[in-house]
Write a protein that holds these residues in place. Structure first.
Motif, PDB file in Angstrom:
ATOM      1  N   LEU A 193      -9.093  -4.920  20.124  1.00  0.00           N
ATOM      2  CA  LEU A 193     -10.009  -3.823  20.393  1.00  0.00           C
ATOM      3  C   LEU A 193     -10.167  -2.909  19.195  1.00  0.00           C
ATOM      4  O   LEU A 193      -9.299  -2.847  18.324  1.00  0.00           O
ATOM      5  CB  LEU A 193      -9.559  -3.007  21.607  1.00  0.00           C
ATOM      6  N   SER A 194     -11.290  -2.217  19.186  1.00  0.00           N
ATOM      7  CA  SER A 194     -11.537  -1.168  18.203  1.00  0.00           C
ATOM      8  C   SER A 194     -10.813   0.077  18.676  1.00  0.00           C
ATOM      9  O   SER A 194     -10.944   0.479  19.832  1.00  0.00           O
ATOM     10  CB  SER A 194     -13.040  -0.910  18.088  1.00  0.00           C
ATOM     11  N   GLU A 195     -10.044   0.697  17.767  1.00  0.00           N
ATOM     12  CA  GLU A 195      -9.189   1.803  18.176  1.00  0.00           C
ATOM     13  C   GLU A 195      -9.815   3.173  17.913  1.00  0.00           C
ATOM     14  O   GLU A 195     -11.025   3.302  17.778  1.00  0.00           O
ATOM     15  CB  GLU A 195      -7.818   1.671  17.501  1.00  0.00           C
ATOM     16  N   ALA A 196      -8.958   4.201  17.781  1.00  0.00           N
ATOM     17  CA  ALA A 196      -9.378   5.593  17.855  1.00  0.00           C
ATOM     18  C   ALA A 196      -9.853   6.187  16.537  1.00  0.00           C
ATOM     19  O   ALA A 196      -9.965   7.395  16.414  1.00  0.00           O
ATOM     20  CB  ALA A 196      -8.234   6.441  18.399  1.00  0.00           C
ATOM     21  N   ALA A 197     -10.137   5.363  15.529  1.00  0.00           N
ATOM     22  CA  ALA A 197     -10.585   5.879  14.238  1.00  0.00           C
ATOM     23  C   ALA A 197     -11.487   4.840  13.587  1.00  0.00           C
ATOM     24  O   ALA A 197     -11.424   3.652  13.929  1.00  0.00           O
ATOM     25  CB  ALA A 197      -9.388   6.180  13.342  1.00  0.00           C
ATOM     26  N   PHE A 207      -4.325   8.211   6.983  1.00  0.00           N
ATOM     27  CA  PHE A 207      -5.365   9.232   6.828  1.00  0.00           C
ATOM     28  C   PHE A 207      -5.064  10.402   7.768  1.00  0.00           C
ATOM     29  O   PHE A 207      -4.990  10.225   8.982  1.00  0.00           O
ATOM     30  CB  PHE A 207      -6.750   8.653   7.150  1.00  0.00           C
ATOM     31  N   MET A 208      -4.927  11.586   7.211  1.00  0.00           N
ATOM     32  CA  MET A 208      -4.572  12.738   8.040  1.00  0.00           C
ATOM     33  C   MET A 208      -5.618  13.079   9.099  1.00  0.00           C
ATOM     34  O   MET A 208      -5.261  13.457  10.217  1.00  0.00           O
ATOM     35  CB  MET A 208      -4.290  13.966   7.160  1.00  0.00           C
ATOM     36  N   TRP A 242      -7.434  11.211  10.892  1.00  0.00           N
ATOM     37  CA  TRP A 242      -7.620  10.169  11.898  1.00  0.00           C
ATOM     38  C   TRP A 242      -6.293   9.720  12.500  1.00  0.00           C
ATOM     39  O   TRP A 242      -5.215  10.039  12.002  1.00  0.00           O
ATOM     40  CB  TRP A 242      -8.364   8.978  11.290  1.00  0.00           C
ATOM     41  N   ALA A 243      -6.389   8.954  13.555  1.00  0.00           N
ATOM     42  CA  ALA A 243      -5.209   8.505  14.300  1.00  0.00           C
ATOM     43  C   ALA A 243      -4.289   7.664  13.427  1.00  0.00           C
ATOM     44  O   ALA A 243      -4.733   6.952  12.517  1.00  0.00           O
ATOM     45  CB  ALA A 243      -5.648   7.690  15.516  1.00  0.00           C
ATOM     46  N   GLY A 244      -2.999   7.727  13.731  1.00  0.00           N
ATOM     47  CA  GLY A 244      -2.021   6.891  13.053  1.00  0.00           C
ATOM     48  C   GLY A 244      -1.910   5.526  13.711  1.00  0.00           C
ATOM     49  O   GLY A 244      -2.513   5.254  14.749  1.00  0.00           O
ATOM     50  N   ASN A 245      -1.132   4.656  13.078  1.00  0.00           N
ATOM     51  CA  ASN A 245      -0.912   3.302  13.580  1.00  0.00           C
ATOM     52  C   ASN A 245       0.427   3.217  14.308  1.00  0.00           C
ATOM     53  O   ASN A 245       1.469   3.479  13.721  1.00  0.00           O
ATOM     54  CB  ASN A 245      -0.909   2.293  12.427  1.00  0.00           C
ATOM     55  N   GLY A 246       0.373   2.858  15.575  1.00  0.00           N
ATOM     56  CA  GLY A 246       1.577   2.723  16.373  1.00  0.00           C
ATOM     57  C   GLY A 246       1.919   1.275  16.660  1.00  0.00           C
ATOM     58  O   GLY A 246       1.104   0.365  16.470  1.00  0.00           O
ATOM     59  N   TYR A 289       6.418  10.456  10.023  1.00  0.00           N
ATOM     60  CA  TYR A 289       6.533  11.715  10.774  1.00  0.00           C
ATOM     61  C   TYR A 289       5.238  12.513  10.755  1.00  0.00           C
ATOM     62  O   TYR A 289       5.055  13.426  11.569  1.00  0.00           O
ATOM     63  CB  TYR A 289       7.724  12.522  10.241  1.00  0.00           C
ATOM     64  N   ARG A 290       4.314  12.151   9.866  1.00  0.00           N
ATOM     65  CA  ARG A 290       2.984  12.771   9.878  1.00  0.00           C
ATOM     66  C   ARG A 290       2.154  12.296  11.081  1.00  0.00           C
ATOM     67  O   ARG A 290       1.188  12.949  11.464  1.00  0.00           O
ATOM     68  CB  ARG A 290       2.238  12.441   8.582  1.00  0.00           C
ATOM     69  N   ARG A 291       2.527  11.182  11.650  1.00  0.00           N
ATOM     70  CA  ARG A 291       1.792  10.623  12.797  1.00  0.00           C
ATOM     71  C   ARG A 291       2.082  11.383  14.084  1.00  0.00           C
ATOM     72  O   ARG A 291       1.249  11.404  15.000  1.00  0.00           O
ATOM     73  CB  ARG A 291       2.188   9.152  12.944  1.00  0.00           C
ATOM     74  N   LEU A 292       3.240  12.030  14.170  1.00  0.00           N
ATOM     75  CA  LEU A 292       3.688  12.643  15.417  1.00  0.00           C
ATOM     76  C   LEU A 292       3.139  14.059  15.532  1.00  0.00           C
ATOM     77  O   LEU A 292       3.821  15.040  15.252  1.00  0.00           O
ATOM     78  CB  LEU A 292       5.213  12.645  15.468  1.00  0.00           C
ATOM     79  N   LEU A 293       1.895  14.163  15.957  1.00  0.00           N
ATOM     80  CA  LEU A 293       1.198  15.443  16.050  1.00  0.00           C
ATOM     81  C   LEU A 293       0.736  15.704  17.480  1.00  0.00           C
ATOM     82  O   LEU A 293       0.306  14.773  18.174  1.00  0.00           O
ATOM     83  CB  LEU A 293      -0.031  15.449  15.127  1.00  0.00           C
ATOM     84  N   PRO A 294       0.802  16.948  17.953  1.00  0.00           N
ATOM     85  CA  PRO A 294       0.293  17.257  19.293  1.00  0.00           C
ATOM     86  C   PRO A 294      -1.164  16.828  19.449  1.00  0.00           C
ATOM     87  O   PRO A 294      -1.981  17.038  18.554  1.00  0.00           O
ATOM     88  CB  PRO A 294       0.436  18.782  19.371  1.00  0.00           C
ATOM     89  N   GLY A 295      -1.458  16.196  20.577  1.00  0.00           N
ATOM     90  CA  GLY A 295      -2.816  15.763  20.857  1.00  0.00           C
ATOM     91  C   GLY A 295      -3.214  14.464  20.199  1.00  0.00           C
ATOM     92  O   GLY A 295      -4.338  13.995  20.373  1.00  0.00           O
ATOM     93  N   SER A 296      -2.287  13.834  19.462  1.00  0.00           N
ATOM     94  CA  SER A 296      -2.631  12.641  18.689  1.00  0.00           C
ATOM     95  C   SER A 296      -2.408  11.340  19.455  1.00  0.00           C
ATOM     96  O   SER A 296      -2.704  10.271  18.943  1.00  0.00           O
ATOM     97  CB  SER A 296      -1.786  12.600  17.414  1.00  0.00           C
TER      98      SER A 296
END
Length: 459
Positions: free
Chosen positions: A214-218, A264-265, A267-271, A322-329
């Motif tokens: 699937l195409s993701e959030a960014a 990329f700050m 946009w969404a991170g990769n989990g 740790y840059r990926r762990l943001l509120p609302g992300s």
């Protein structure tokens, strides 16, 4: 799909070699693959005749390969390098891992290896052995883990290289701008249909159980889901081999695929989400049991919540992560769980009772699947064995929930990891010290680097 059973390790290992070469008689070379501490694939290219050796006596590699940092540099504090004479171990083939390499220029096989010492004992530095130990622990309870990973990544276009890193950009569909999120867009998949067709063909050739794409959030971000396996080791192998397949296929298409946790700050991170249930000796999902399934599930959740902060360095092993762990992300920031709630760290997905499972949502896509899964399963078993009780589930925004904050700094994660008894029991004293030493060396390297922003601000 019926989940695969564990590979038969009682058969003659050369039977697998004979079967493979009978189907691929033109094989000229083999890629010998071993996964280091940072989930980097290392190894050798060798002539096809080496395949038999890999399945019997083993191929020599230095034990110190597990004492390398993320840049492949020796970390002397691990005690695995010159202090010991940089001794060799012997890497033997993992049964069932001999497969073709679809992208190779000449007919080539690949085989996954695991490290043993000179005396033939499993080497503590190999992350595969940590997961094997937890799988064995579950087996003593007549339990097996049913596991599937979901992997997110960006497709990039542009020049590569250290000096040109800023020139790399996510691929965009025709007519799209960089500020279009376009989540779940079929048009984005269609725009790269040749790439994904090649990924599917490669997965079929290598026996990787790809499920949905699937195409993701960014912009330029995608996700590939793997099917469940009742074999934790095979599921972790799947995740690593899928990453390699995606990266090599992208290269063949003039693109670059990155599993970096937060490239990329804006946009969404990769989990790397991990779905896990437990099955009993009869193959029944113990979380789906009508009388005690929910209670057992909650015990497992409680164990996960308690082991979460100590294992953070395993789930988020990089400075960037740790840059990926943001509120609302949609990347979790609190030790919270809930039903059908994507803001929590431990989610119970909606679905039929027979498919009741846990989704662990913390790990970045650049984490080591063997270590991640070892920590998850060990924590679940702790909770089940000790019948722990979790706090109430969070049914709304977990970023605002009255739950403990997860570590948001790599140094804090190292500190918790070093002193954790859960980590000691799961990975052993030697591994705990080795892994922490590698991560402290990486922290030191990042802290010694002056960023472009500092120069543009203060110079």
């Amino acid at each position: 799909m019926t989940p695969d059973l564990p590979a038969d390790t009682t058969a003659d290992p050369l039977d697998e070699v004979e079967r493979y070469l009978s189907h691929h008689p033109d094989t000229e070379a083999v890629e010998l693959l071993i996964t280091d501490t940072n989930a980097v694939m290392r190894g050798k290219w060798a002539p096809a005749g080496t395949i038999e050796k890999a399945f019997t006596s083993g191929v020599a590699f230095p034990l110190s390969m597990f004492g390398l940092d993320v840049w492949g540099r020796e970390v002397m504090e691990t005690g695995l390098h010159v202090d010991t004479g940089d001794r060799d171990g012997f890497c033997k083939a993992v049964p069932g891992s001999l497969r073709p390499v679809p992208w190779a220029d000449v007919p080539t096989a690949q085989v996954v290896l695991t490290m043993t010492t000179e005396t033939g004992k499993p080497f503590h530095g190999d992350p595969r052995h940590a997961l094997e130990a937890v799988v064995a622990r579950a087996a003593k309870l007549n339990l097996r883990a049913c596991v599937a990973f979901e992997l997110e990544f960006y497709l990039l276009t542009g020049r590569t290289g250290e000096a040109q890193a800023e020139a790399l950009r996510p691929v965009l569909s025709l007519g799209d701008g960089p500020d279009r999120q376009n989540m779940y867009a079929l048009s984005d998949l269609s725009a790269h249909s040749d790439f994904f067709a090649a990924v599917r063909a490669g997965a079929k050739a290598q026996g990787l159980p790809i499920d949905t794409i699937l195409s993701e959030a960014a912009p330029g971000q995608f996700e590939i889901n793997l099917k469940h396996r009742v074999d934790a080791m095979a599921a972790a192998d799947d995740a690593l081999l899928l990453k390699r397949l995606v990266q090599e296929t992208a290269r063949r298409h003039g693109l670059r695929a990155t599993f970096m946790a937060k490239p990329f700050m804006p946009w969404a991170g990769n989990g790397m989400h991990c779905h896990v249930s437990m099955v009993d000796i009869d193959g029944a999902n113990i979380f789906a049991d009508a009388s005690k399934g929910q209670r057992t599930l909650e015990h497992a959740v409680a164990g996960l919540l308690e082991g979460m902060a100590p294992a953070m360095l395993v789930f988020v092993p990089t400075w960037n992560g740790y840059r990926r762990l943001l509120p609302g992300s949609y990347a979790p920031t609190r030790v919270a769980w809930g039903h059908n709630n994507r803001s929590v760290a431990v989610r119970i997905p909606a679905g039929e009772a027979a498919a009741t499972r846990i989704e662990h949502r913390i790990a970045g896509a650049d984490a080591n699947p063997y270590l991640v899964l070892a920590a998850i399963l060990a924590a679940m078993l702790d909770g089940i064995e000790e019948q722990r009780v979790p706090p109430p589930p969070t049914d709304r925004n977990a970023y605002e929930a009255p739950a403990p904050q997860l570590p948001d700094d790599m140094q804090d994660a190292v500190r918790l990891f070093r002193k954790s008894d859960f980590i000691r029991r799961t990975f052993g004293v030697e591994y705990r010290a080795m892994y922490a030493a590698i991560k402290e060396a990486e922290i030191s390297a990042f802290r010694s680097e002056i960023s472009p922003l500092e120069r543009s601000t203060y110079l």
